[in-house]
Each structure stands twice: as structure tokens, then as C-alpha cells.
Design a protein around this motif. Structure first.
Motif, short mmCIF file in Angstrom:
data_model
loop_
_atom_site.label_atom_id
_atom_site.label_comp_id
_atom_site.label_asym_id
_atom_site.label_seq_id
_atom_site.Cartn_x
_atom_site.Cartn_y
_atom_site.Cartn_z
N SER A 134 -8.46 9.38 0.68
CA SER A 134 -9.09 8.47 -0.28
C SER A 134 -9.83 7.36 0.46
O SER A 134 -9.20 6.46 1.03
CB SER A 134 -8.05 7.87 -1.23
OG SER A 134 -8.64 6.88 -2.05
N GLU A 135 -11.16 7.45 0.45
CA GLU A 135 -11.96 6.42 1.12
C GLU A 135 -11.77 5.05 0.48
O GLU A 135 -11.75 4.02 1.16
CB GLU A 135 -13.44 6.81 1.09
CG GLU A 135 -13.82 7.87 2.09
CD GLU A 135 -13.58 7.42 3.53
OE1 GLU A 135 -13.84 6.23 3.83
OE2 GLU A 135 -13.10 8.24 4.33
N GLU A 136 -11.62 5.04 -0.84
CA GLU A 136 -11.42 3.77 -1.55
C GLU A 136 -10.11 3.12 -1.13
O GLU A 136 -10.03 1.91 -0.88
CB GLU A 136 -11.44 4.00 -3.06
CG GLU A 136 -11.29 2.71 -3.86
CD GLU A 136 -11.30 2.97 -5.36
OE1 GLU A 136 -11.02 2.00 -6.11
OE2 GLU A 136 -11.58 4.10 -5.78
N PHE A 137 -9.04 3.93 -1.08
CA PHE A 137 -7.72 3.42 -0.66
C PHE A 137 -7.78 2.90 0.78
O PHE A 137 -7.30 1.80 1.07
CB PHE A 137 -6.69 4.56 -0.76
CG PHE A 137 -5.28 4.12 -0.40
CD1 PHE A 137 -4.41 3.67 -1.38
CD2 PHE A 137 -4.82 4.19 0.91
CE1 PHE A 137 -3.11 3.28 -1.06
CE2 PHE A 137 -3.54 3.81 1.24
CZ PHE A 137 -2.68 3.35 0.25
N LYS A 138 -8.40 3.68 1.66
CA LYS A 138 -8.50 3.30 3.06
C LYS A 138 -9.31 2.01 3.22
O LYS A 138 -8.91 1.10 3.96
CB LYS A 138 -9.17 4.43 3.85
CG LYS A 138 -9.30 4.16 5.34
CD LYS A 138 -9.95 5.35 6.04
CE LYS A 138 -10.10 5.10 7.53
NZ LYS A 138 -10.73 6.26 8.22
N ARG A 139 -10.45 1.92 2.52
CA ARG A 139 -11.30 0.74 2.61
C ARG A 139 -10.58 -0.50 2.09
O ARG A 139 -10.64 -1.58 2.70
CB ARG A 139 -12.59 0.97 1.82
CG ARG A 139 -13.60 -0.17 1.93
CD ARG A 139 -14.95 0.20 1.36
NE ARG A 139 -14.85 0.68 -0.02
CZ ARG A 139 -15.02 1.94 -0.39
NH1 ARG A 139 -15.29 2.88 0.52
NH2 ARG A 139 -14.92 2.29 -1.66
N SER A 140 -9.85 -0.37 0.99
CA SER A 140 -9.11 -1.49 0.41
C SER A 140 -8.01 -1.96 1.35
O SER A 140 -7.81 -3.16 1.54
CB SER A 140 -8.52 -1.07 -0.94
OG SER A 140 -7.76 -2.13 -1.48
N TYR A 176 0.82 -1.22 0.00
CA TYR A 176 0.00 0.00 0.00
C TYR A 176 0.85 1.27 0.00
O TYR A 176 0.39 2.33 -0.45
CB TYR A 176 -0.99 -0.03 1.16
CG TYR A 176 -2.21 -0.85 0.78
CD1 TYR A 176 -3.30 -0.25 0.18
CD2 TYR A 176 -2.22 -2.23 0.97
CE1 TYR A 176 -4.40 -1.00 -0.21
CE2 TYR A 176 -3.32 -2.99 0.58
CZ TYR A 176 -4.40 -2.37 -0.01
OH TYR A 176 -5.48 -3.11 -0.42
#
Length: 310
Positions: free
Chosen positions: A270-276, A242
Motif C-alpha cells: 500500500s503506497e498510501e500506507f507507506k507514504r503516511s 501503524y
């Protein structure tokens, strides 16, 4: 006990428990196992035979070419597994195979229940008793001297196991190789955009396997060390992935953040980065725990020490 097994044994004197039966067939002491995962009933005939005769018995059973029927030798006698496609076929298969077993036992002059299957000594009520064999889930009548000899062997085996060196350093080499494979798989899958969690499972299973192959003593410490080494290695690998992905995001966005700064910025913005990232962490931990559980139950079975015959 399976009703078809009970029907197949109805001509003989047997007592039944949930998955086992004990009784006599043609004067031979017989234990029958009918466990859920067996391909069919397992018949254990207690008898005193030389290893040469046992091997000949096995070969002759094999020569009959019965479908799904196999034989093996046991310290207490011989074992025949009668495999069936459906439980309803048990009774028919019994009628086919049982006469062959009995004929072979007669041909090899295998002693019946009056003779101790371990010592070959004739038994009576005073010099023998019915002894449960916990590891096999069977009961066998043995002479008192034979029971004493068995217990002495069990005590010796258990003492040797307890006194054996742990060889932690040798075993750790196997764990590190398993962890390295897991790290490489994690990074490779992660950079290709795949979920990395399965690599954790492979890492645990491979590491514990190599631990024993490298000479480490299989015990609870192996599981603990495997959990710690794999968890640290895989989670660090996820962080590396990451950080690399965060660097790529910064380059695409023409931002100057790099390394941990890029990771922190991506997590914050980045919500997408954090969620992933969090999903990958959780899944990897789940698969690590799954691997540990499987390894633990495998280990528990492997290090289970034989109990004395009472």
C-alpha cells in the motif's frame, strides 16, 4: 541606537553603542538600553539606596499611573522602563517621565555618581573604576573593594553550581512523564486520523520542564537524555499506531496477517500506507528536533554563569 532615544538624551552627555548608551543625567550615572524586543527604552540609574527606599521609589512611580511605565530594583540602583506604542513617542514620554524620576531620587536623597552604588563609599580615580557588567549589558563605576566583593560572590555562586548534584534519576522521572504524555497524545491523535507530530514537541518541552522541577540539574545531559527518551518513545508509539492501522486494513481485506506481519504487508503493498507512515516518522523527528533546539537555547540562557567583573 534608536534615533529617538538619541534625541531624547541630546541634552546630556552620553556615548552610544548599538543598543546601549552610557552617560550622566543630573549628576547620576545612567545606562540606557534600547533593544529590539524591549517595549521601550530601559533607564538604569546607578545609586546607593536601601531596599526600603528602592521599594518606595517603585511604588511612587507606579502611583503616577504612567501608561506602559514600570520600575524595579537592581543591585546597582533603580530601573525604569518607558514603554511606548511607537518609537516616535519616545521623546515625548521622556519629557513626562524623566522629571518625575529625578524628583523622586532627590526626595529619597539618592547619592549621585560620586558614591559607589554598592558600598556607599565616596569614589575617586584611585579607589574606583568603570566596570562592565556583562549579564546586564551595562557599565557601572564601583570601588575596587566593591568589585572584589562582587567577584567573590560570583565565584562562590559558580562553585556551588558546579558542585551541585546532577540528580539524574530524579530528573529522568520528569522526562518519562513528558514522554508518556507524548506517547498518549501520539496514539490518540494517530488513531483519530490526525498528524501526530505536535505531540513530540509537547513531549520535549514538558519533559525538560519537569526534569528541573523534579530536581534534575539543568545541563547538556538533560538535553541529550530528553532527546533519546522522547525519540525512542514517540517512534515506538508511531509504530504501534501503524501496526494497529495495518491490522484494521487486514481485517477489512479479509487477510490473515496480524501484528508485524500486517505492518510489513501493508508497507509492501500500500503506497498510501507507506507514504503516511514515513511522513509521520519524518514530521515527528522534525518536531522532536525543534523542541530540542528550543529547550537547548532556553537551557543555555538559564545555565549561563555570571562572569567576573574586570
Amino acid at each position: 541606537m534608536n534615533k529617538h532615544v538619541i534625541n531624547a538624551l541630546s541634552s546630556y552627555e552620553f556615548t552610544y553603542e548599538k543598543y546601549t548608551a552610557y552617560g550622566q543625567i543630573d549628576g547620576y550615572e545612567v545606562n540606557v538600553l534600547a533593544r529590539p524586543l524591549d517595549i521601550g527604552p530601559v533607564l538604569i540609574f546607578s545609586t546607593y539606596m536601601s531596599l526600603e527606599k528602592k521599594n518606595a521609589f517603585i511604588s511612587r512611580i507606579k502611583a503616577h499611573n504612567f501608561s506602559m511605565v514600570s520600575a524595579s530594583a537592581l543591585e546597582f540602583g533603580v530601573v525604569v522602563t518607558i514603554g511606548v506604542m511607537t518609537s516616535g513617542g519616545i521623546e515625548k514620554k521622556f519629557k513626562e517621565v524623566l522629571p518625575v524620576i529625578l524628583n523622586l531620587l532627590h526626595e529619597f536623597e539618592a547619592p549621585k555618581k560620586e558614591v559607589c552604588p554598592l558600598s556607599g563609599i565616596e569614589m575617586d580615580d584611585l579607589n574606583s573604576k568603570l566596570a562592565p557588567i556583562p549579564e546586564l549589558s551595562i557599565k557601572v563605576r564601583l570601588t575596587n573593594d566593591a568589585i572584589a566583593n562582587v567577584n567573590n560572590q560570583i565565584e562562590k555562586i559558580n562553585d556551588e553550581y558546579e558542585e551541585a548534584p546532577n540528580n539524574y534519576l530524579k530528573g529522568m522521572g520528569g522526562l518519562f512523564i513528558g514522554a508518556l504524555v507524548g506517547v498518549l497524545l501520539t496514539i490518540g491523535l494517530g488513531l483519530l486520523g490526525y498528524i501526530t507530530a505536535f505531540a513530540s514537541f509537547i513531549s520535549i518541552i514538558l519533559g525538560t520542564f519537569l526534569y528541573s522541577k523534579f530536581g534534575g540539574k539543568q545541563n547538556k545531559m538533560m538535553i541529550l537524555m530528553s532527546f533519546v527518551i522522547t525519540t525512542i518513545s514517540i517512534l515506538l508509539a508511531v509504530f504501534v499506531i501503524y501496526i494497529i492501522l495495518a491490522n484494521n486494513l487486514m481485517i477489512e481485506a479479509d487477510l490473515a496477517y496480524r501484528g508485524m506481519d500486517a505492518f510489513k504487508f501493508a508497507m509492501a503493498n500500500s503506497e498510501e500506507f507507506k507514504r503516511s507512515f514515513l511522513l509521520d516518522l519524518v514530521l515527528n523527528l522534525v518536531f522532536i528536533i525543534l523542541g530540542i533546539v528550543i529547550s537547548f537555547f532556553t537551557l543555555k540562557k538559564m545555565i549561563k554563569r555570571p562572569k567576573k567583573v574586570e
